[in-house]
Each structure stands twice: as structure tokens, then as C-alpha cells.
Design an enzyme around this catalytic site. Structure first.
Site, PDB file in Angstrom:
ATOM      1  CB  SER A   1      -8.216   3.569   2.866  1.00 57.85           C
ATOM      2  OG  SER A   1      -7.343   2.990   3.819  1.00 57.85           O
TER       3      SER A   1
ATOM      4  CB  SER B   1      -8.355   0.672   5.784  1.00 59.20           C
ATOM      5  OG  SER B   1      -9.096   1.855   5.642  1.00 59.20           O
TER       6      SER B   1
ATOM      7  CE  LYS C   1      -3.935   1.922   2.655  1.00 58.22           C
ATOM      8  NZ  LYS C   1      -4.828   1.702   3.813  1.00 58.22           N
TER       9      LYS C   1
END
Ligand code: GLN
Length: 490
Positions: A154, A178, A79
Site C-alpha cells: 500500500s 506494504s 505516507k
């Protein structure tokens, strides 16, 4: 043979048996990326050259008879809020668009020691604020199961990459859900560990008392493997804790004898979709058949969790994000007149709407005169949420809930209604407030063919039991074997 749909533990075996080379595997993953990335848009940057070079080095070590680490040769996506030295780490934000950190996160170091291959950085909601990945400053990621739907967020880029075969595994971060919510929306496995289990050093901070990095994978065994690599005390993160790291893989056994599983009544809320409710009830039936005793339990402070989270998370975010002022690093406005004006304009140009909303909320919550009424009170309610779990875990080993009240929603559906978006975190947020671990695994599909996720929660540092329940469920169901058919014509 198509290598991209296989889990890491199978690929690892093929590599060790010299049936495939690491270069072959890495190329096949990049080929898959070429095929589908146009539609999915999971990545913000890719490092094909670096990955193939690393693959070559690992292959040479293998041919010399060396043994590789636990993730030897496995292509993994990271990420974009996790620092990699001298590589772009944008956090999905304009303000960090050209930021290359001078050091790597501890988790990146651990991946390297385990001989994994980092292939690229994945898209995310700006500063991890969001539940759909639509708040990225750069692109919208599409759900591989239906390109019109969001992948959740997210960590939507990471979950979509794993689901579509663009990465074998991925790292996400979870502040209020997330990792688990996008895993659930994309039909993969996602785990948020106990607060303090995984080092946060090199993770761009959102809400420091809630953030944890964790695995997103194709199945539970892969999740256990990756968690084992990531876990452990790190002297660079003072909130990481010195608990022994067990072999999580060894705890993956397919039975649930003598286990008690709690079903919290507060988690069956009116806004929940019928399909999700039915899938969860069916799942508890399967857990029962595997030997577990199912008990209804109560977590009475659940209804305050969202409000509590949005006070604590915004307060911490407003303070963490104060460092982006155009001076040390990140975007600086071209329109410089005086110092204060430069700070203001840089932040105005660099941050997106949702991030600004959170900074304003958080600043208000921390302001003189309101501090105790809001932030102080939220801290006290947080304790009550944590105690609810402590009570429940006196009588049961894990608690199961839906991961999200609905399946993946459409792109654009909630983006203009922040409160609606915040409500979609209703089942995941309590685990962050309480600091306990949670996992999401596939447990069904909607009529439209969108994945449904089952969440399991356990007491602090009881990831072994969590993984055991998840593994037993997975081994006795077929949900994790489905693959999305990506519509390449669209
Ligand atoms: N959706 C939640 C938020 O917007 C959680 C995000 C996260 O876990 N990073 O704050």
C-alpha cells in the site's frame, strides 16, 4: 548538476562541504515534482512553502557553523497514514479527507530532530489495505518504470516518489508487505523492521500487532541511516521495545565471510514468474561469491501464512476502524435522522469497498461462536510460523526469497479479484506474522524493464546483519544505479 537522482548520503556530503545549499536541493526536488507528478501522482498533499522555509532555516544554521543532524537538509516524503500536526492525514480515505491531527507521530518528531525536511504526504491504499495503491479514494499512482503498471502497495506513493526522484527518501508502513512489495515494484530499497523497533505512535492503526513504519530509499546506506533515525523505544507506544539502537550505517560492510544464507524451498511456488525465479537464483550465486554459504532450508507452515494473516489483520482492522463513526472526527453524513442511522450512513459514505470487505470479514472472524475457530486458531498458527523461523535461524544468519512472485502488474489487472490481489503478498506476510525484520533490494529487471526485488529476512532485532547482506549485494551489483525514464509524453 541534477540533484534529484542522488542518494541522501551523497547529498549530505555535498551539503556539509557547502557545495550545494539545502534550499537549492529542496527547490530541485520540487522542480522534479513539477516535471513528473502529473504522470506519477505519488502525492496527496505537498508543503512547498513549509519545506522551503525549513530549508532556509537549516542553511542559516549551517552558515553559523552549526552541525546538523544525521539527515540534515534531506527532503523526505511521508505516507499519508502517519500523523503530522495540523496537516491533512487522510489515510487515502474519504472518511478522513479533511482530518488534521492535533499531534505528530513520534517518527515525524525524530525526522525533525535529525533535521530532515518533510515535503509532503504520499498516496496509499485506503487504510493501507491493498497491494497496488488502486484502493486510494483519491487517485491512482503510476509506476515510474512503466506508467501503465501499478507501483505496488500500500505504500505505492512513497515508493514511486523515491523511484521518480520526487523525494530523496520516504516513510512507508508495512502490515503484510506494504513497504517491501512497492519497493520491489519500483526498484528501490524498503525495510520493515522488527515489530517493536520503530514507534507506531501517530500511525493510523490498521492491524496493530503487525504494523510497522519503515524506510523506503534509493540505496542500502540511506536505508540504514533512516532506520537509525526512526528506531528506539518510545514511551508513547507500549509495544516499542527498549533495545539499544546500533549504528546501522557501520554495519554496512561489503563482505559476507562466515555467513550462512538460507533459501527456503517453500518460496519457489508454481505461480512465480520465470524471470523472478531466475533473478533470485542469480542473486544467490552472487551472495555465494561474496563468501556466504547457501543452504536450502524449510519453513513448513508457509502455506498457511496468507490465510492466517487475512484472519488476524481483518479482525484487528474491524476493531481499529470501529472508531470512525462520524462523532469524534472524520466524515459525518449530512443525512442525519437518528443516532444509529448517522453512524451507519457515515461509515457507508466514508469507507471504500475494500475497507468494507475487511471490516465484514473481521467482524465475522471475531463473532461469538466463531472466535476460537478463526481468530483463536489463526493466533496458534501464527506461533507455528514464528517457530519455523526460529528453527531456521539456528542454522543461518539470513533467509533470502523473492519479494513478490511477479514484477509490477498492470493497473486494473487484479483490482476486481481480491483473492488474486491477496495472493501477491505471499512472500512478505510471514515476516509480519513472525515479527521479524525484512528488506527488499533491487536484483534485476524483467524483459519489459520492470524491477525485480530480492527479499532478505533475519531474526528479531538483527537488522545489522540484514543490512550487511543487502549492502554487500548492492555494492557488487549495478541494479540500484538504474533510473526510470519517465514517459512525459503520455
Ligand atoms: N497487501 C496487504 C493487505 O492488503 C498488506 C498491506 C500492508 O502491508 N499494509 O493487507
Amino acid at each position: 548538476m541534477n540533484l534529484y537522482p542522488l542518494p541522501a548520503h551523497e547529498l549530505g556530503r555535498l551539503i556539509r562541504d557547502r557545495e550545494i545549499s539545502i534550499q537549492e536541493l529542496t527547490s530541485s526536488v520540487f522542480q522534479r515534482i513539477e516535471e513528473v507528478e502529473d504522470k506519477i501522482k505519488a502525492f496527496l498533499s505537498l508543503d512547498r512553502k513549509g519545506a522551503l522555509e525549513e530549508a532556509g532555516r537549516l542553511d542559516r544554521r549551517l552558515s553559523k557553523g552549526e552541525k546538523l543532524g544525521l539527515l540534515g537538509g534531506i527532503p523526505i516524503a511521508v505516507k499519508d497514514n502517519i500523523c503530522l500536526k495540523d496537516q491533512k492525514t487522510t489515510c487515502g480515505s474519504r472518511i478522513l479527507e479533511n482530518f488534521c491531527p492535533p499531534y505528530s507521530a513520534t517518527v515525524a518528531q525524530r525526522l525533525k530532530e535529525a533535521d530532515a525536511i518533510i515535503i509532503g504526504k504520499t498516496n496509499m491504499d485506503e487504510f493501507a489495505m491493498g497491494s497496488s495503491t488502486e484502493n486510494s479514494a483519491f487517485q491512482v499512482t503510476h509506476n515510474p518504470w512503466n506508467l501503465k503498471a501499478t507501483p505496488g502497495g500500500s505504500s505505492g506513493g512513497s515508493a514511486a516518489a523515491v523511484a521518480s526522484g520526487e523525494a530523496v527518501m520516504a516513510l512507508g508502513s508495512d502490515t503484510g508487505g506494504s513497504i517491501r512489495q512497492p519497493a520491489s515494484f519500483c526498484g528501490v530499497v524498503g525495510l520493515k523492521a522488527t515489530y517493536g523497533r520503530v514507534s507506531r505512535y501517530g500511525l493510523v492503526a490498521f492491524a496493530s500487532s503487525l504494523d510497522q513504519i519503515g524506510p523506503i530509499t534509493r540505496d542500502v546506506l540511506d536505508c540504514a541511516m533512516l532506520l537509525e533515525v526512526l528506531s528506539g523505544r518510545d514511551r508513547l507506544d507500549s509495544t516499542s521495545l527498549d533495545y539499544a539502537v546500533p549504528s546501522y550505517v557501520k554495519h554496512c560492510v561489503p563482505d559476507l565471510k562466515n555467513m550462512t544464507i538460507g533459501l527456503p524451498r517453500e518460496y519457489f511456488v508454481p505461480g512465480m514468474s520465470r524471470e523472478v525465479r531466475e533473478a533470485i537464483i542469480q542473486a544467490t550465486g552472487i551472495l555465494e561469491k561474496l563468501g556466504a554459504k547457501i543452504e536450502e532450508v524449510s519453513l513448513p507452515h508457509t502455506e498457511y501464512a496468507i490465510a492466517t494473516y487475512y484472519l488476524i489483520a481483518t479482525a484487528e482492522a474491524s476493531s481499529n476502524l470501529a472508531r470512525y463513526d462520524g462523532v469524534g472526527y472524520g466524515l459525518r453524513t449530512k443525512d442525519v435522522s437518528d443516532l444509529i442511522g448517522m453512524y451507519k450512513r457515515s461509515r457507508q459514505e466514508g469507507f471504500g469497498e475494500e475497507v468494507k470487505r475487511r471490516i465484514m470479514l473481521g467482524t465475522y472472524v471475531l463473532s461469538k461462536g466463531y472466535y476460537d475457530d478463526y481468530y483463536g486458531k489463526a493466533g496458534r498458527v501464527r506461533t507455528l510460523v514464528r517457530r519455523d523461523f526460529e528453527e531456521v535461524f539456528k542454522g543461518c544468519d539470513v533467509v533470502v526469497t523473492p519479494t513478490s512472485p511477479t514484477v509490477a502488474f498492470e493497473i486494473g489487472e487484479k483490482v476486481d479479484d481480491p483473492v488474486k490481489m491477496y495472493l501477491s503478498d505471499i512472500f512478505t506476510i510471514s515476516a509480519n506474522l513472525a515479527g521479524i525484520p525484512g528488506i527488499s533490494i533491487p536484483c534485476g529487471y524483467s524483459q519489459q524493464g520492470l524491477p525485480i526485488g530480492l527479499q532478505a529476512l533475519a531474526k528479531a532485532f538483527d537488522e545489522p546483519t540484514l543490512l550487511r547482506v543487502a549492502y554487500a549485494f548492492e555494492q557488487n551489483t549495478d541494479w540500484h544505479k538504474r533510473e526510470p525514464e519517465i514517459d512525459l509524453q503520455r
